[in-house]
Design a protein around this motif. Structure first.
Motif, PDB file in Angstrom:
ATOM      1  N   VAL A 126       0.859  -1.175   0.000  1.00 58.40           N
ATOM      2  CA  VAL A 126       0.000   0.000   0.000  1.00 58.40           C
ATOM      3  C   VAL A 126       0.898   1.228   0.000  1.00 58.40           C
ATOM      4  O   VAL A 126       1.987   1.221   0.581  1.00 58.40           O
ATOM      5  N   LEU A 127       0.472   2.289  -0.674  1.00 54.92           N
ATOM      6  CA  LEU A 127       1.282   3.497  -0.785  1.00 54.92           C
ATOM      7  C   LEU A 127       0.545   4.678  -0.157  1.00 54.92           C
ATOM      8  O   LEU A 127      -0.636   4.912  -0.437  1.00 54.92           O
ATOM      9  N   LEU A 128       1.263   5.444   0.670  1.00 52.03           N
ATOM     10  CA  LEU A 128       0.722   6.649   1.301  1.00 52.03           C
ATOM     11  C   LEU A 128       1.423   7.875   0.731  1.00 52.03           C
ATOM     12  O   LEU A 128       2.658   7.927   0.696  1.00 52.03           O
ATOM     13  N   GLU A 129       0.655   8.861   0.305  1.00 48.92           N
ATOM     14  CA  GLU A 129       1.220  10.105  -0.240  1.00 48.92           C
ATOM     15  C   GLU A 129       0.551  11.298   0.450  1.00 48.92           C
ATOM     16  O   GLU A 129      -0.669  11.366   0.549  1.00 48.92           O
ATOM     17  N   ARG A 130       1.372  12.237   0.908  1.00 45.05           N
ATOM     18  CA  ARG A 130       0.854  13.382   1.668  1.00 45.05           C
ATOM     19  C   ARG A 130       0.058  14.344   0.795  1.00 45.05           C
ATOM     20  O   ARG A 130      -0.900  14.974   1.255  1.00 45.05           O
ATOM     21  N   ARG A 131       0.421  14.466  -0.460  1.00 51.57           N
ATOM     22  CA  ARG A 131      -0.224  15.433  -1.346  1.00 51.57           C
ATOM     23  C   ARG A 131      -1.311  14.772  -2.200  1.00 51.57           C
ATOM     24  O   ARG A 131      -1.437  13.546  -2.253  1.00 51.57           O
ATOM     25  N   SER A 132      -2.064  15.601  -2.919  1.00 45.46           N
ATOM     26  CA  SER A 132      -3.047  15.084  -3.859  1.00 45.46           C
ATOM     27  C   SER A 132      -2.343  14.612  -5.122  1.00 45.46           C
ATOM     28  O   SER A 132      -1.196  14.986  -5.404  1.00 45.46           O
ATOM     29  N   ARG A 133      -3.032  13.796  -5.915  1.00 43.98           N
ATOM     30  CA  ARG A 133      -2.445  13.345  -7.179  1.00 43.98           C
ATOM     31  C   ARG A 133      -2.175  14.519  -8.102  1.00 43.98           C
ATOM     32  O   ARG A 133      -1.122  14.572  -8.757  1.00 43.98           O
ATOM     33  N   ASP A 134      -3.085  15.480  -8.170  1.00 45.38           N
ATOM     34  CA  ASP A 134      -2.884  16.642  -9.036  1.00 45.38           C
ATOM     35  C   ASP A 134      -1.619  17.396  -8.651  1.00 45.38           C
ATOM     36  O   ASP A 134      -0.871  17.872  -9.514  1.00 45.38           O
ATOM     37  N   TYR A 135      -1.352  17.511  -7.357  1.00 44.55           N
ATOM     38  CA  TYR A 135      -0.153  18.207  -6.891  1.00 44.55           C
ATOM     39  C   TYR A 135       1.098  17.449  -7.336  1.00 44.55           C
ATOM     40  O   TYR A 135       2.055  18.047  -7.830  1.00 44.55           O
ATOM     41  N   VAL A 136       1.088  16.137  -7.160  1.00 38.33           N
ATOM     42  CA  VAL A 136       2.252  15.321  -7.541  1.00 38.33           C
ATOM     43  C   VAL A 136       2.520  15.456  -9.037  1.00 38.33           C
ATOM     44  O   VAL A 136       3.673  15.612  -9.466  1.00 38.33           O
ATOM     45  N   LEU A 137       1.479  15.426  -9.843  1.00 39.96           N
ATOM     46  CA  LEU A 137       1.651  15.478 -11.289  1.00 39.96           C
ATOM     47  C   LEU A 137       2.003  16.878 -11.790  1.00 39.96           C
ATOM     48  O   LEU A 137       2.413  17.038 -12.942  1.00 39.96           O
ATOM     49  N   ALA A 138       1.840  17.889 -10.941  1.00 41.92           N
ATOM     50  CA  ALA A 138       2.183  19.253 -11.347  1.00 41.92           C
ATOM     51  C   ALA A 138       3.650  19.576 -11.126  1.00 41.92           C
ATOM     52  O   ALA A 138       4.135  20.621 -11.570  1.00 41.92           O
ATOM     53  N   ARG A 139       4.379  18.697 -10.442  1.00 37.95           N
ATOM     54  CA  ARG A 139       5.792  18.943 -10.199  1.00 37.95           C
ATOM     55  C   ARG A 139       6.578  18.879 -11.506  1.00 37.95           C
ATOM     56  O   ARG A 139       6.428  17.947 -12.284  1.00 37.95           O
TER      57      ARG A 139
END
Length: 388
Positions: free
Chosen positions: A29-42
């Motif tokens: 299982v994977l935990l990410e602090r940010r939203s997917r949109d935020y991750v993809l905007a990097r």
């Protein structure tokens, strides 16, 4: 909830590790602090070593990479009046591929969605418990509700500022760091790339790099003081300074245009040892940072994922030996790749406080590179990536 492996961090290393484990039947299982949109905007660089490209294909996400990636068989080093083409394919039989890190992340997300792998976004207040014992667990909150993940192992892929490395006690951990006295100002523009290969330029005014995303999208960088801000640089000032730092024949062909993204990144070399504490394993920027000179950041994270995925898969097949040696194996490659990034940074950047002696030594280094096939081969071997 209960999973065999809990991965903290939803960047490329965490996503790739999750996918490789899932394909081998390991429940992650994977935990990410940010939203997917935020991750993809990097916006991140995307010079991929052949080993990473092969690993992405193994994970089932090589289709778009192979269709849209730009395969490069060389690079160009220009400084001190020398312009040295480095024939990567000729010297090593290997290449690198230009494919944006954002696109790698998008491909990994798409495949994890397709196979139904659990990725939990906006997981806040992540805390690691009992990693040095036989039954670790991770707690987090999401939308104000507390959650707990019981697991066998924890993979910390949550970057330099994440919780994973800080969980390892200071008495156990040793950090090595060198902060450089400058940063890189980067712009993205809808312009034709300067050259069919990446151009690394050293100049007394500072370093410059001309890269690309595709045939109509370029990424260029300038060495700037740490005190500078992106707003201090107009597009016109950026292009004028880039021309000054390039060899005249290349500067004449530079196509300019409005920037569509502009940012400044500081440079540091950082390595934390060990990369394992009990049942917690670090990977990627959680354990090490390299200056972008030489394009090793994402690729080093991928080699960590390669070693860690093999070790965890072997563990669930009954062999724990690779887990026991993971930290030492990963760190051996980390130090070598960090040395290369450090040496490229020293050779091509301006260090005003170090005086004329360093400038003359940089010139001697370039003269040696220009006249030595052995030196060109050594650079090429490191640039395409040392063996995993």
């Amino acid at each position: 909830m209960r999973h065999q492996v809990c991965i903290i961090g939803g960047g490329p290393s965490g996503l790739l590790l999750s996918l490789l484990l899932r394909r081998a039947g390991v429940d992650a299982v994977l935990l990410e602090r940010r939203s997917r949109d935020y991750v993809l905007a990097r916006i991140r660089a995307g010079v991929l070593e052949q080993g990473l490209c092969d690993l992405l294909r193994e994970a089932g996400v090589g289709t778009r990479l192979d269709a849209e990636g730009f395969v490069h068989g060389g690079t160009v080093i220009a400084a001190h009046g020398q312009t040295v083409p480095i024939g990567l394919r000729t010297l090593t039989g290997k290449t690198v591929t230009i494919y944006g890190q954002t696109e790698v992340t998008r491909d990994l997300y798409g495949e994890l969605d397709r196979i139904g792998a659990p990725v939990i976004h906006e997981a806040e207040d992540v805390t690691i418990h009992d990693a040095d014992r036989g039954a670790p667990f991770v707690t987090f909150t999401q939308n104000g509700t507390s959650h707990r993940v019981d697991c066998d192992y924890i993979a910390g892929c949550d970057g330099f500022h994440g919780v994973s490395r800080r969980t390892i006690p200071a008495a156990v951990r040793r950090d090595y760091e060198h902060v450089y006295p400058f940063g890189w100002l980067g712009i993205l523009s809808e312009t034709r790339p300067l050259h069919h290969e990446l151009v690394y330029a050293g100049h007394e005014r500072g370093f410059a790099l001309c890269s690309m995303r595709n045939a109509h999208l370029s990424r260029h960088y300038l060495q700037v003081p740490l005190a500078d801000r992106p707003g201090d640089w107009s597009d016109e000032a950026f292009w004028d300074e880039l021309r000054r730092r390039l060899p005249p024949d290349l500067a004449e062909t530079l196509e300019t245009g409005p920037s569509i993204e502009k940012s400044i990144a500081p440079l540091r070399s950082f390595i934390s040892e060990p990369m394992r504490w009990g049942r917690l394993f670090l990977a990627g920027d959680a354990a090490h940072i390299v200056p972008p000179t030489g394009a090793k950041g994402l690729n080093l994270a991928a080699s960590d994922v390669f070693y860690l995925s093999r070790a965890l898969i072997a563990r669930y097949a009954g062999d724990e030996s690779l887990l026991e040696t993971y930290s030492a194996t990963a760190l051996a490659r980390v130090w070598k790749a960090s040395r290369f990034s450090w040496s490229m940074t020293r050779m091509l950047h301006s260090f005003p406080d170090e005086g004329d002696f360093l400038r003359r030594m940089q010139g001697a280094e370039m003269a040696h590179l220009a006249g030595s096939p052995a030196a060109q081969t050594a650079l090429a071997e490191n640039y395409v990536g040392l063996p995993w």
